[in-house]
Design an enzyme around this catalytic site. Sequence first.
Site, mmCIF file in Angstrom:
data_model
loop_
_atom_site.group_PDB
_atom_site.id
_atom_site.type_symbol
_atom_site.label_atom_id
_atom_site.label_comp_id
_atom_site.label_asym_id
_atom_site.label_seq_id
_atom_site.Cartn_x
_atom_site.Cartn_y
_atom_site.Cartn_z
ATOM 1 N N ASP A 248 -47.122 44.961 -104.910
ATOM 2 C CA ASP A 248 -46.043 44.372 -104.107
ATOM 3 C C ASP A 248 -44.732 44.491 -104.885
ATOM 4 O OD1 ASP A 248 -47.197 42.451 -105.959
ATOM 5 O OD2 ASP A 248 -45.897 40.939 -105.049
ATOM 6 N N GLU B 193 -47.785 39.431 -106.591
ATOM 7 C CA GLU B 193 -47.276 39.066 -107.918
ATOM 8 C C GLU B 193 -45.882 38.486 -107.816
ATOM 9 O OE1 GLU B 193 -45.637 39.164 -111.917
ATOM 10 O OE2 GLU B 193 -44.810 40.135 -110.166
#
Length: 445
Positions: free
Chosen positions: A86, A151
């Site tokens: 991400d 994250e």
Amino acid sequence: MKKYVTEKQQNECIETIQTLISYPSYLREETTDGTPFGQDIVDVLDKMLAICKEMGMSTFRDPEGYYGYAEYGEGKEMLAVLCHLDVVPPGNLEKWETEPFKGEVRDGFLVGRGSQDDKGPAMAALYGFKALLDNDVNFNKRVRFIFGTDEENLWRCMDKYNEKEEKATMGFAPDAEFPLTYAEKGLLQVKLKGAGDATLALNCGGALNVVPGEAAYEGIDLEAVIKNLKAANFEYEEKNNGVTVLGKAIHSKDANQGTNALARLAMALAPLTENQAVQFIAKEVKEDAKAIGIFGELSDQMSGVLTFNVASLKVTAEESEIGIDIRIPVSADKEEVVAKLTALAQAYDLTYEEFDYLASLYVPLDSPLVKTLLAVYQEKTGDMSEPMSSGGATFARTMENCVAFGAVMPDSPITFHQENEKMSLRDIFGAMDIYAESIYRLCCE
Ligand SMILES: [Zn+2]
């Protein structure tokens, strides 16, 4: 020392980074498509696993789409390479000189969202590993690349992973800087909530991991607020119907090097309002980003000083809410910090709510893992800089015996989360060499 990486893996690596960058894999929160964080994130995860499978790795994707991993090798022990797919949103598109989701190579840099955080470094590790495969190296341990997808937000991916999957014997997160981070402070994010106030109407700051560089005010007693700002020598700009206090934005982990505009506004407002959230900030925190007034001086050799960032303040007719980001030194006791803060908040009729907590990380410098990784880095680069401790947070802290290792070289600009995020080809190729040799020494010798 053998050099495993050739131009072949270098080219493959760049191509794959570009492919990954082409997925705008930032969080879409309230998704209705059945994915936890949005279709783009599931798509990039599937693509990543397909690429690993092609390399000859066995792959697994969490059926819900929170994480995936790709594994290779034999043996009981397992090295985890903790990556994330991400990214943060592109930010201000006008500031980008390239397409954020294209991955253009310009002047020796690969430019694009995720190039440095974390698609570039993750692929440097993966293609460093691939170079070992291409050299028919024998593995006596397993290597597992774990791909997280949350994250940049709440790490819900790794929570799921740790609930369901095997933990590694050792590992590293290629999601920071070289040489190596062996200590990371505990990260505590909290909300303090109290009664509202219809006259104030404040909505300052935002993301918990940023020190507010601006704080706008348009409520009552504007003249008096401006007078107080002036008297305190705080910088501000007058706007049409209000005033904007100016500070210096910086990542929360370095809060003591920033200037908190929101704290300054609260200090200017405090004589003019009874609002307890404002009073709390103005009287207990002030501009002290180490919160010495609240906790005393908390610091240690391994990880440095406690930082305390008042990141947001919202006051509506119904509610007041302060958002705070605290980075707690490795040796300090989190529960003590919570107890002190809760008691102090209570004195202002504010209730304490924990929003997020990540325990600290600490792997001793004389551990085999740290010694091996550091030796490889030093032999490859000749750079003898000290390993680091950090207030930042990487996936390394989600498992025992893991550290953050690369991939940004010490002399390179950190462009994480910024417009025109970029990673130099030199860093990517340098990191590939380091990762190849590191994985070799940890899993193949
Ligand atoms: Zn990252």
